[in-house]
Scaffold this motif. Structure first.
Motif, PDB file in Angstrom:
ATOM      1  N   LEU A  92      56.042  33.268 -37.654  1.00  0.00           N
ATOM      2  CA  LEU A  92      55.146  32.218 -37.724  1.00  0.00           C
ATOM      3  C   LEU A  92      54.917  31.684 -36.322  1.00  0.00           C
ATOM      4  O   LEU A  92      55.770  31.625 -35.391  1.00  0.00           O
ATOM      5  CB  LEU A  92      55.818  30.889 -38.480  1.00  0.00           C
ATOM      6  N   ARG A  93      53.739  31.639 -35.891  1.00  0.00           N
ATOM      7  CA  ARG A  93      53.311  31.052 -34.616  1.00  0.00           C
ATOM      8  C   ARG A  93      52.353  29.930 -34.664  1.00  0.00           C
ATOM      9  O   ARG A  93      51.365  30.185 -35.680  1.00  0.00           O
ATOM     10  CB  ARG A  93      52.539  32.310 -33.822  1.00  0.00           C
ATOM     11  N   ALA A  94      52.360  28.886 -34.019  1.00  0.00           N
ATOM     12  CA  ALA A  94      51.345  27.972 -33.717  1.00  0.00           C
ATOM     13  C   ALA A  94      51.023  27.693 -32.367  1.00  0.00           C
ATOM     14  O   ALA A  94      51.883  27.590 -31.516  1.00  0.00           O
ATOM     15  CB  ALA A  94      52.193  26.564 -34.554  1.00  0.00           C
ATOM     16  N   GLY A  95      49.936  27.266 -32.332  1.00  0.00           N
ATOM     17  CA  GLY A  95      49.458  26.966 -30.929  1.00  0.00           C
ATOM     18  C   GLY A  95      49.766  25.807 -30.293  1.00  0.00           C
ATOM     19  O   GLY A  95      49.958  25.784 -28.976  1.00  0.00           O
ATOM     20  N   ALA A  96      50.099  24.735 -30.911  1.00  0.00           N
ATOM     21  CA  ALA A  96      50.527  23.521 -30.334  1.00  0.00           C
ATOM     22  C   ALA A  96      51.401  22.757 -31.376  1.00  0.00           C
ATOM     23  O   ALA A  96      51.035  22.564 -32.448  1.00  0.00           O
ATOM     24  CB  ALA A  96      49.461  22.585 -29.893  1.00  0.00           C
ATOM     25  N   ILE A  97      52.754  22.228 -30.843  1.00  0.00           N
ATOM     26  CA  ILE A  97      53.537  21.078 -31.759  1.00  0.00           C
ATOM     27  C   ILE A  97      52.991  19.858 -31.292  1.00  0.00           C
ATOM     28  O   ILE A  97      52.676  19.535 -30.127  1.00  0.00           O
ATOM     29  CB  ILE A  97      54.966  21.461 -31.373  1.00  0.00           C
ATOM     30  N   THR A  98      52.618  19.171 -32.482  1.00  0.00           N
ATOM     31  CA  THR A  98      52.255  17.631 -32.197  1.00  0.00           C
ATOM     32  C   THR A  98      53.180  16.897 -33.050  1.00  0.00           C
ATOM     33  O   THR A  98      53.719  17.112 -33.908  1.00  0.00           O
ATOM     34  CB  THR A  98      50.928  17.369 -32.618  1.00  0.00           C
ATOM     35  N   GLY A  99      53.237  15.554 -32.864  1.00  0.00           N
ATOM     36  CA  GLY A  99      53.890  14.551 -33.548  1.00  0.00           C
ATOM     37  C   GLY A  99      55.305  14.767 -33.968  1.00  0.00           C
ATOM     38  O   GLY A  99      55.948  14.521 -34.745  1.00  0.00           O
ATOM     39  N   VAL A 100      55.905  15.238 -32.525  1.00  0.00           N
ATOM     40  CA  VAL A 100      57.431  15.213 -32.548  1.00  0.00           C
ATOM     41  C   VAL A 100      58.232  14.189 -32.734  1.00  0.00           C
ATOM     42  O   VAL A 100      57.836  13.074 -32.071  1.00  0.00           O
ATOM     43  CB  VAL A 100      57.565  15.899 -31.013  1.00  0.00           C
ATOM     44  N   ALA A 101      59.092  14.182 -33.625  1.00  0.00           N
ATOM     45  CA  ALA A 101      59.931  12.958 -33.951  1.00  0.00           C
ATOM     46  C   ALA A 101      61.330  13.142 -34.118  1.00  0.00           C
ATOM     47  O   ALA A 101      61.808  14.348 -34.432  1.00  0.00           O
ATOM     48  CB  ALA A 101      59.247  12.080 -35.168  1.00  0.00           C
ATOM     49  N   GLY A 102      62.140  12.181 -34.188  1.00  0.00           N
ATOM     50  CA  GLY A 102      63.728  12.557 -34.638  1.00  0.00           C
ATOM     51  C   GLY A 102      64.456  13.154 -33.403  1.00  0.00           C
ATOM     52  O   GLY A 102      65.463  13.611 -33.452  1.00  0.00           O
ATOM     53  N   VAL A 103      63.842  13.109 -32.163  1.00  0.00           N
ATOM     54  CA  VAL A 103      64.763  13.467 -30.784  1.00  0.00           C
ATOM     55  C   VAL A 103      64.485  12.303 -29.658  1.00  0.00           C
ATOM     56  O   VAL A 103      63.442  11.928 -29.723  1.00  0.00           O
ATOM     57  CB  VAL A 103      64.031  15.013 -30.458  1.00  0.00           C
ATOM     58  N   PRO A 104      65.302  12.435 -28.857  1.00  0.00           N
ATOM     59  CA  PRO A 104      65.045  11.610 -27.709  1.00  0.00           C
ATOM     60  C   PRO A 104      63.468  11.742 -27.028  1.00  0.00           C
ATOM     61  O   PRO A 104      63.005  12.870 -27.172  1.00  0.00           O
ATOM     62  CB  PRO A 104      66.325  12.177 -26.492  1.00  0.00           C
ATOM     63  N   GLU A 105      63.139  10.970 -26.586  1.00  0.00           N
ATOM     64  CA  GLU A 105      61.771  10.842 -26.177  1.00  0.00           C
ATOM     65  C   GLU A 105      61.407  11.759 -25.017  1.00  0.00           C
ATOM     66  O   GLU A 105      60.221  12.534 -25.038  1.00  0.00           O
ATOM     67  CB  GLU A 105      61.248   9.361 -25.441  1.00  0.00           C
TER      68      GLU A 105
END
Length: 160
Positions: free
Chosen positions: A101-114
């Protein structure tokens, strides 16, 4: 019966089977008389439980959760709806894919340090295999405390 419930969908890495086991253990602590797929789950069954091996398929497998026999019957009568206690049956649908699985861009990252979120925001994603997962709760986790607790347990099962 009409389909009911509120779906929350994810793509999970190949660590999903372990996370599913941890999720089941968390829910069994909350519901000691847990029914899984219509069958009471005792300590013996829980001790050896593993996510069933599924072939690479587009068809979903399901894990159905109910607190006890009464909630199992409530599901038969009312579907994925809250009962008088403010809890309800829920399900975890999943499909395994053994291809990349490949995606062009990750967005909306949550649950990790800033700092971590900023470092992965907008970069590509590559997985060698993955699961498509849908948690079906009785109500919207954004507005229902019980559904939110189920979603939180699922998310935290990936952090252990």
């Amino acid at each position: 019966m009409d389909l009911t419930g509120y779906p929350t969908d994810f793509v999970a890495d190949l660590g999903f089977p372990g996370a599913a086991r941890r999720f089941l253990e968390r829910r069994a602590r909350h519901w000691p008389r847990l029914f899984l797929n219509g069958v009471p789950l005792d300590d013996t069954a829980l001790g050896g439980w593993q996510l069933p091996e599924e072939p690479d398929t587009s068809e979903s497998s399901i894990l159905g959760f109910a607190r006890d026999a009464a909630m199992e019957q409530h599901w038969e009568d009312e579907g994925y709806a809250l009962d008088d206690t403010g809890e309800g049956p829920f399900a975890l649908f999943y499909s395994r894919y053994g291809r990349p699985l490949r995606a062009g861009a990750i967005t909306g990252v949550a649950g990790v340090p800033e700092q971590v979120a900023e470092s992965v925001e907008s970069i590509g994603l590559m997985l060698s295999g993955f699961f498509v997962v849908s948690l079906l709760t009785p109500d919207d986790p954004a507005t229902d405390p019980f559904s939110e607790s189920v979603l939180r347990d699922l998310r935290e099962s990936f952090a252990e």
